[in-house]
Design a protein around this motif. Structure first.
Motif, mmCIF file in Angstrom:
data_model
loop_
_atom_site.group_PDB
_atom_site.id
_atom_site.type_symbol
_atom_site.label_atom_id
_atom_site.label_comp_id
_atom_site.label_asym_id
_atom_site.label_seq_id
_atom_site.Cartn_x
_atom_site.Cartn_y
_atom_site.Cartn_z
ATOM 1 N N ASP A 23 0.841 -1.214 0.000
ATOM 2 C CA ASP A 23 0.000 0.000 0.000
ATOM 3 C C ASP A 23 0.867 1.252 0.000
ATOM 4 N N ILE A 24 1.860 1.268 0.834
ATOM 5 C CA ILE A 24 2.675 2.479 1.029
ATOM 6 C C ILE A 24 3.508 2.813 -0.208
ATOM 7 N N VAL A 25 4.046 1.786 -0.869
ATOM 8 C CA VAL A 25 4.880 2.055 -2.043
ATOM 9 C C VAL A 25 4.061 2.262 -3.307
ATOM 10 N N GLY A 26 2.755 2.072 -3.227
ATOM 11 C CA GLY A 26 1.897 2.314 -4.386
ATOM 12 C C GLY A 26 1.864 1.186 -5.398
ATOM 13 N N HIS A 27 1.991 -0.048 -4.929
ATOM 14 C CA HIS A 27 1.922 -1.215 -5.811
ATOM 15 C C HIS A 27 0.564 -1.249 -6.519
ATOM 16 N N ASP A 28 0.517 -1.877 -7.689
ATOM 17 C CA ASP A 28 -0.716 -1.926 -8.479
ATOM 18 C C ASP A 28 -1.824 -2.738 -7.823
ATOM 19 N N TYR A 29 -1.487 -3.805 -7.086
ATOM 20 C CA TYR A 29 -2.525 -4.670 -6.504
ATOM 21 C C TYR A 29 -3.452 -3.914 -5.543
ATOM 22 N N PRO A 30 -2.932 -3.148 -4.588
ATOM 23 C CA PRO A 30 -3.857 -2.410 -3.713
ATOM 24 C C PRO A 30 -4.712 -1.400 -4.484
ATOM 25 N N LYS A 31 -4.153 -0.820 -5.531
ATOM 26 C CA LYS A 31 -4.934 0.121 -6.342
ATOM 27 C C LYS A 31 -6.056 -0.606 -7.076
ATOM 28 N N ALA A 32 -5.780 -1.789 -7.579
ATOM 29 C CA ALA A 32 -6.814 -2.581 -8.250
ATOM 30 C C ALA A 32 -7.913 -2.974 -7.268
ATOM 31 N N GLN A 33 -7.509 -3.330 -6.046
ATOM 32 C CA GLN A 33 -8.501 -3.654 -5.015
ATOM 33 C C GLN A 33 -9.354 -2.429 -4.681
ATOM 34 N N ALA A 34 -8.705 -1.282 -4.588
ATOM 35 C CA ALA A 34 -9.443 -0.040 -4.311
ATOM 36 C C ALA A 34 -10.450 0.238 -5.419
ATOM 37 N N ASP A 35 -10.033 0.034 -6.665
ATOM 38 C CA ASP A 35 -10.951 0.233 -7.785
ATOM 39 C C ASP A 35 -12.129 -0.730 -7.705
ATOM 40 N N ARG A 36 -11.839 -1.981 -7.351
ATOM 41 C CA ARG A 36 -12.890 -3.001 -7.295
ATOM 42 C C ARG A 36 -13.957 -2.652 -6.260
ATOM 43 N N VAL A 37 -13.536 -2.085 -5.120
ATOM 44 C CA VAL A 37 -14.506 -1.761 -4.066
ATOM 45 C C VAL A 37 -14.884 -0.275 -4.066
ATOM 46 N N ARG A 38 -14.471 0.400 -5.125
ATOM 47 C CA ARG A 38 -14.809 1.811 -5.327
ATOM 48 C C ARG A 38 -14.368 2.698 -4.162
ATOM 49 N N VAL A 39 -13.109 2.533 -3.808
ATOM 50 C CA VAL A 39 -12.470 3.363 -2.783
ATOM 51 C C VAL A 39 -11.445 4.231 -3.500
ATOM 52 N N PRO A 40 -11.398 5.521 -3.204
ATOM 53 C CA PRO A 40 -10.429 6.391 -3.887
ATOM 54 C C PRO A 40 -8.985 5.945 -3.641
ATOM 55 N N HIS A 41 -8.155 6.113 -4.655
ATOM 56 C CA HIS A 41 -6.735 5.766 -4.514
ATOM 57 C C HIS A 41 -6.076 6.569 -3.392
ATOM 58 N N SER A 42 -6.616 7.722 -3.093
ATOM 59 C CA SER A 42 -6.038 8.546 -2.025
ATOM 60 C C SER A 42 -6.171 7.878 -0.652
ATOM 61 N N TRP A 43 -7.006 6.867 -0.541
ATOM 62 C CA TRP A 43 -7.171 6.148 0.719
ATOM 63 C C TRP A 43 -6.142 5.033 0.886
ATOM 64 N N VAL A 44 -5.476 4.627 -0.196
ATOM 65 C CA VAL A 44 -4.578 3.470 -0.132
ATOM 66 C C VAL A 44 -3.424 3.721 0.838
ATOM 67 N N LEU A 45 -2.800 4.876 0.769
ATOM 68 C CA LEU A 45 -1.689 5.165 1.685
ATOM 69 C C LEU A 45 -2.142 5.186 3.146
ATOM 70 N N PRO A 46 -3.216 5.915 3.507
ATOM 71 C CA PRO A 46 -3.644 5.876 4.910
ATOM 72 C C PRO A 46 -4.029 4.468 5.380
ATOM 73 N N LEU A 47 -4.650 3.692 4.513
ATOM 74 C CA LEU A 47 -4.990 2.321 4.895
ATOM 75 C C LEU A 47 -3.720 1.487 5.083
ATOM 76 N N GLY A 48 -2.725 1.732 4.252
ATOM 77 C CA GLY A 48 -1.444 1.049 4.419
ATOM 78 C C GLY A 48 -0.763 1.422 5.726
ATOM 79 N N LEU A 49 -0.891 2.689 6.088
ATOM 80 C CA LEU A 49 -0.303 3.125 7.365
ATOM 81 C C LEU A 49 -1.014 2.478 8.547
ATOM 82 N N LEU A 50 -2.328 2.263 8.425
ATOM 83 C CA LEU A 50 -3.054 1.544 9.479
ATOM 84 C C LEU A 50 -2.566 0.100 9.582
#
Length: 118
Positions: A23-50
């Motif tokens: 999540d933190i490095v911006g790998h494609d897999y978390p972004k694809a998951q975010a797209d699938r569940v309709r979560v903004p990409h801007s949430w990926v980093l904070p979720l990774g930090l959690l």
């Protein structure tokens, strides 16, 4: 019992730590998951930090037990939120979620079993 506690805790920390790094490095897999569940990409980093906080909390819990129990409980709540996000959009591909959730629940169970609640 200590060996089980340590093994499950280290496994949970490692699994969640790897996911956090992705999540933190911006790998494609978390972004694809975010797209699938309709979560903004801007949430990926904070979720990774959690996830990173949960992973580090599990490790810190080896020295300060209450931190490990709280971290494990936080990870269980995190993955319940992830389940809600998947179900909200009708996504029933929950294999990876089930693995992460099971590891988080196992970490919580062994923390409580080994250290108790207080």
């Amino acid at each position: 019992m200590f060996a089980v506690y340590l093994t499950v805790t280290l496994l949970a920390a490692a699994v969640n730590g790897v996911a956090a790094v992705a999540d933190i490095v911006g790998h494609d897999y978390p972004k694809a998951q975010a797209d699938r569940v309709r979560v903004p990409h801007s949430w990926v980093l904070p979720l990774g930090l959690l996830l990173a906080a949960g992973s580090l909390g599990l490790l810190a819990g080896i020295a300060v037990p209450v931190l490990g129990t709280l971290a494990a409980a936080g990870l269980v709540l995190y993955f319940l939120g992830a389940l809600a996000a998947h179900l909200r959009v009708g996504d029933r591909r929950l294999g990876a979620w089930a693995v992460f959730f099971s590891v988080a629940v196992a970490a919580l169970v062994v923390n409580v079993a080994y250290h108790g609640l207080g």
